[in-house]
Write an enzyme that holds these catalytic residues in place. Structure first.
Site, PDB file in Angstrom:
ATOM      1  N   GLU A 316       0.692  -1.059   0.041  1.00  0.00           N
ATOM      2  CA  GLU A 316      -0.176  -0.105  -0.009  1.00  0.00           C
ATOM      3  C   GLU A 316       0.794   1.256  -0.140  1.00  0.00           C
ATOM      4  OE1 GLU A 316      -4.084  -1.293   2.337  1.00  0.00           O
ATOM      5  OE2 GLU A 316      -2.394  -0.499   3.516  1.00  0.00           O
ATOM      6  N   CYS A 317       0.776   2.089  -1.166  1.00  0.00           N
ATOM      7  CA  CYS A 317       1.658   3.278  -1.105  1.00  0.00           C
ATOM      8  C   CYS A 317       2.849   3.284  -0.885  1.00  0.00           C
ATOM      9  CB  CYS A 317       0.648   4.249  -0.131  1.00  0.00           C
ATOM     10  SG  CYS A 317       1.203   6.095  -0.481  1.00  0.00           S
TER      11      CYS A 317
END
Length: 437
Positions: A316-317
């Protein structure tokens, strides 16, 4: 567990400091406070947890749905839950502090900057209370906590000016020790720049704790989560990156994973070997601050090997950034990353996306089956230069994603996305259901 919401008149009014002082006041009075945060933030909750050594609950009806938000609230433990608001009370297109207070039926204490006002502070609070009726929001603005207010005539003038249906819950004095440094994604993390406990205790002395306790209310119970699992751990193992580069993790996510798997934490910054696991989770954080260590440590090479072997990897990110070919800082320094996903990441001088997100799955992937919708949140300062063979997992319904229309780069059984998901989104249920390698 009863609770109260501390809401601001605007961003920058000092909600985090007010929340930390209120948590301190409750502890000093012998209560067990449970911190929480309205909206999808990771940074403010890190300060809550660093202070009271209790994970802060993320309360966001967009990320979790209203029932999921209530379940998240009730996973907390303590005597009084203190919910720090997001932005100003009514601000936010999908998740406002007012929406959280309404969904949980909690009273609102308004944090007002009183540095240069007395009667005007009361007028501001009255306007915020009456505006709820104007826009049809069913919340109770119970009173104010005066930020940066001196004692004596200043504090007395504010309290005397308040109408009878607005309570004065005390003040926070203008102390220089009550400042938290910030950087591109917001404040420094609580583990890096926690406020001095003695200064917080001094500020807490002027908060009317018993008035807060008396006004707090108990939210409605939440319906149980619908799941095929009985909540018993299995022999499944999930490796979770956990260090200063990968530190944006919702407590509910770890609890969900832990309910059916053994979690194996490891630190890519420290160069830890990748644990032998059935899946790998790389949360968001600050890989851009640790490019040299990530490049030299060898952990990313291990992740690349596991990805090539078909082990499910979810980033994630910051996790997306680490899974990419390279990462370039704002100073122009470029570092090799895991090289699993066909993208080169470059940090920008201003944020590239900040919004609640909705994604539709184009096919089966690590966090969703074909046709499923996921809700989450994005906030990043990086941009991706994509390879010609880039393959996307999601169409963007709301938000910016990676290229404005798509999100979720895929390769092998690996997914890297700018979207942060909450446990109630179902994304981690899918991760736990994938076949073991």
């Amino acid at each position: 567990m009863k609770g109260v919401v501390l809401a601001g008149t605007s961003s920058g009014v000092g909600k985090t400091v007010a929340t930390l002082a209120t948590l301190t006041a409750l502890e000093d009075a012998g209560y067990r406070p449970q911190p929480a945060k309205a909206g999808p933030d990771f940074i403010d909750p890190s300060h809550h947890e660093a202070l009271v050594e209790t994970p802060s609950r993320t309360l966001d009806p967009w990320l979790a749905g209203e029932d999921g938000m209530r379940r998240t609230y009730w996973r907390g433990e303590g005597d009084i839950c203190v919910v720090e608001g997001v932005m100003g009370l009514y601000d936010g297109s999908k998740t406002s502090t007012a929406a959280v207070a309404e969904g949980l039926d909690l009273p609102v204490v308004l944090v007002v900057d009183a540095k240069a006002g007395m009667e005007s502070v009361a007028a501001t609070a009255l306007g915020f209370k009456q505006y709820a009726d104007q826009v049809g929001v069913d919340i109770d603005v119970a009173g104010i906590l005066a930020q940066r207010a001196h004692g004596g005539r200043h504090a007395d003038g504010i309290e005397d000016a308040l109408p009878d249906d607005l309570t004065y819950f005390g003040r926070l004095p203008p102390l220089s020790d009550l400042e938290i440094p910030d950087r591109h994604l917001g404040l420094h993390m609580g583990s890096e720049a926690g406020l001095d406990r003695a200064a917080l205790s001094t500020a807490a002395e002027t908060i009317a704790v018993e008035r807060l306790v008396d006004v707090a209310r108990t939210p409605p119970e939440a319906p149980p989560e619908e799941t095929d699992s009985d909540g018993s751990p299995t022999d499944r193992r999930v490796a979770v990156a956990e260090d200063s580069a990968f530190c944006f993790t919702y407590p509910s996510v770890l609890e969900r994973l832990r309910s059916e798997a053994t979690l194996e934490p490891f630190s890519p910054v420290a160069g830890d070997p990748v644990p032998d696991a059935d899946a790998i989770y790389l949360p968001g954080g600050y890989p851009e601050l640790h490019g040299e260590a990530l490049e030299a440590g060898g952990t990313l090479d291990g992740i690349a090997d596991r990805a090539a072997d078909g082990v499910p990897v979810y980033g994630e990110c910051g996790g997306l950034m680490a899974l990419s070919e390279s990462l370039t800082s704002t100073d122009g320094d470029t570092y090799e990353m895991a090289g699993v996903l066909p993208a080169d990441i470059e940090m920008q001088d201003r944020y590239q996306a900040l919004d609640h997100v909705e994604l539709d799955a184009r096919g089966d992937t690590v966090t969703a089956a074909a046709g499923d919708s996921l809700r989450g949140h994005e906030f990043h300062y990086s941009a991706a230069d994509l390879g010609s063979d880039a393959s996307f997992a999601f169409d963007v319904v709301r938000g910016d994603g990676i290229d404005g229309d798509h999100d979720g780069l895929t390769e092998y059984t690996t997914l890297g996305t700018y979207c942060h998901c909450h446990a109630e989104s179902g994304a981690f249920d899918r991760l736990l259901e994938l076949p073991s390698k």
